[in-house]
Write a protein that holds these residues in place. Structure first.
Motif, PDB file in Angstrom:
ATOM      1  N   ARG A  30      -7.153   9.977   7.434  1.00 18.64           N
ATOM      2  CA  ARG A  30      -7.505   9.324   8.651  1.00 18.64           C
ATOM      3  C   ARG A  30      -9.240   9.513   8.417  1.00 18.64           C
ATOM      4  N   ASP A  46      -9.361   5.288  12.273  1.00 21.28           N
ATOM      5  CA  ASP A  46      -8.751   4.576  11.034  1.00 21.28           C
ATOM      6  C   ASP A  46      -7.605   5.353  10.510  1.00 21.28           C
ATOM      7  N   ALA A  47      -6.363   4.997  10.601  1.00 22.12           N
ATOM      8  CA  ALA A  47      -5.149   5.700  10.061  1.00 22.12           C
ATOM      9  C   ALA A  47      -4.449   4.511   9.065  1.00 22.12           C
ATOM     10  N   PRO A  48      -5.121   4.333   7.933  1.00 25.41           N
ATOM     11  CA  PRO A  48      -4.634   3.266   7.099  1.00 25.41           C
ATOM     12  C   PRO A  48      -3.289   3.406   6.451  1.00 25.41           C
ATOM     13  N   PRO A  49      -2.555   2.192   6.945  1.00 26.11           N
ATOM     14  CA  PRO A  49      -1.247   2.455   6.030  1.00 26.11           C
ATOM     15  C   PRO A  49      -1.289   2.130   4.692  1.00 26.11           C
ATOM     16  N   GLU A  52      -1.016   6.455   6.213  1.00 23.94           N
ATOM     17  CA  GLU A  52      -0.875   6.960   7.595  1.00 23.94           C
ATOM     18  C   GLU A  52      -0.290   6.116   8.598  1.00 23.94           C
ATOM     19  N   ASP A  53       0.187   6.796   9.528  1.00 23.71           N
ATOM     20  CA  ASP A  53       0.908   6.020  10.631  1.00 23.71           C
ATOM     21  C   ASP A  53       0.464   6.331  12.053  1.00 23.71           C
ATOM     22  N   PRO A  54      -0.252   5.469  12.880  1.00 22.02           N
ATOM     23  CA  PRO A  54      -0.724   6.257  14.187  1.00 22.02           C
ATOM     24  C   PRO A  54       0.123   6.220  15.107  1.00 22.02           C
ATOM     25  N   GLY A  82      -3.315   0.149  11.692  1.00 25.78           N
ATOM     26  CA  GLY A  82      -3.769   1.802  11.634  1.00 25.78           C
ATOM     27  C   GLY A  82      -5.020   1.910  12.374  1.00 25.78           C
TER      28      GLY A  82
END
Length: 321
Positions: A30, A46-49, A52-54, A82
């Motif tokens: 993140r 920013d939780a980039p797939p 990451e999964d928000p 994300g």
């Protein structure tokens, strides 16, 4: 720290177009940015797939807010991309406040304890259980990452058996929501009154209330004086009526969490190229050894004595050189 693709369009679509200023990240993938728009501030996560999964963050934030806890308000979210726009709690963390003003230690740690007392009094959230298999899997991070980094060949089956012999002490009679990363760097001083805002709670599970107490008082990122630890445990027990069995769980979960953290910090160096984390391991080893000295952890202590000599308990990066 370049803003993620699509951030501008996301912010514009929700009426938050403006300046995007990078902030520090964390141990995950993140990243965080401060958004300045029309005299307002917010935080863009920013939780980039696929890393990451928000969605878990959004779910736990909603539960906390619904039960009166100070999670940041969600201004907007695009879970598929994300991107999450959060209430800005500012820059005042509990960590710096207690490091810079010793007179604030009792007050702020006391306030953090009071949040845990309130969590213990709330119904458990709709989250997965923090069960024995999960605790075992986390404890194994030490033998999965730390021991190989130092070339230590250990008795894996004996490690699992030793933890199995003690984890029954960590079974909660009344499970509660466990935030799992509850420490001074994730507690923000919000508003003029300096109430505590919560961050980094997306991994919440339902388990024993002693776990978050350990997170706070055996803090991997800053030294907590033993007298502070004992005073805050006493405050919690007085408020909740927790008995001696609570302390057995506290030490078992302390040892389990500290073993896990040593493994995670080693992984952050070896796998993710983040060499600052191994430097925190000596502090965590200190907490772990204090917990292992408790009679309830005798099987685990015997395993450590037989498999990892004292001279190989420390900073794995330094020891591996």
């Amino acid at each position: 720290m370049i803003p993620p693709a699509g951030a501008g369009a996301f912010l514009d679509a929700h009426g938050w177009g403006g300046e995007i200023v990078p902030l520090s990240g964390d141990a995950s993938f993140r990243r965080y940015f401060r958004v300045k728009s029309q005299g307002r501030d917010a935080i863009l996560m920013d939780a980039p797939p696929p890393h990451e999964d928000p969605r878990p963050f959004l779910s736990v934030a909603a539960w906390l807010s619904a039960h009166g806890f100070a999670a940041p308000a969600i201004h907007a979210a695009d879970a598929e991309a994300g991107l999450v726009l959060l209430e800005d709690f500012g820059d005042a963390r509990m960590r710096e406040a207690v490091d810079e003003d010793a007179a604030a230690i009792d007050r702020l740690y006391g306030a953090a304890i009071d949040v845990l007392v309130a969590l213990a009094g709330a119904p458990a959230g709709p989250f997965a259980p923090y069960d024995r298999d999960t605790l075992q899997r986390e404890a194994a991070l030490l033998i999965d990452w730390y021991c190989p980094a130092l070339g230590i060949d250990v008795d894996r089956a004996g490690y699992v058996a030793a933890w199995d012999a003690v984890l029954g002490e960590a079974a909660a009679k009344r499970p509660v929501t466990v935030l799992r990363d509850y420490h001074a760097e994730n507690l923000m001083l919000v508003g003029e009154a300096g109430s505590l805002g919560l961050l980094d709670f997306q991994d919440a599970l339902v388990g024993h209330p002693a776990y978050d107490l350990v997170s706070l008082l055996q803090d991997a990122r800053r030294d907590v004086a033993p007298e502070t630890e004992q005073a805050m445990i006493a405050r919690y027990r007085a408020a909740t009526g927790a008995g001696d069995e609570f302390m057995a769980a506290y030490h078992v979960l302390g040892a389990q969490r500290n073993a896990k953290i040593i493994g995670i910090f080693t992984r952050l160096w070896r796998r993710d190229g983040k060499p600052r984390y191994p430097t925190l391991c000596p502090r965590v080893w200190g907490y772990l050894e204090r917990d292992l000295a408790q009679p309830v952890l005798a099987p685990v202590a015997r395993w450590f004595d037989a498999n990892i000599p004292p001279e190989l308990r420390g900073d794995p990066l330094a020891l591996a050189r």
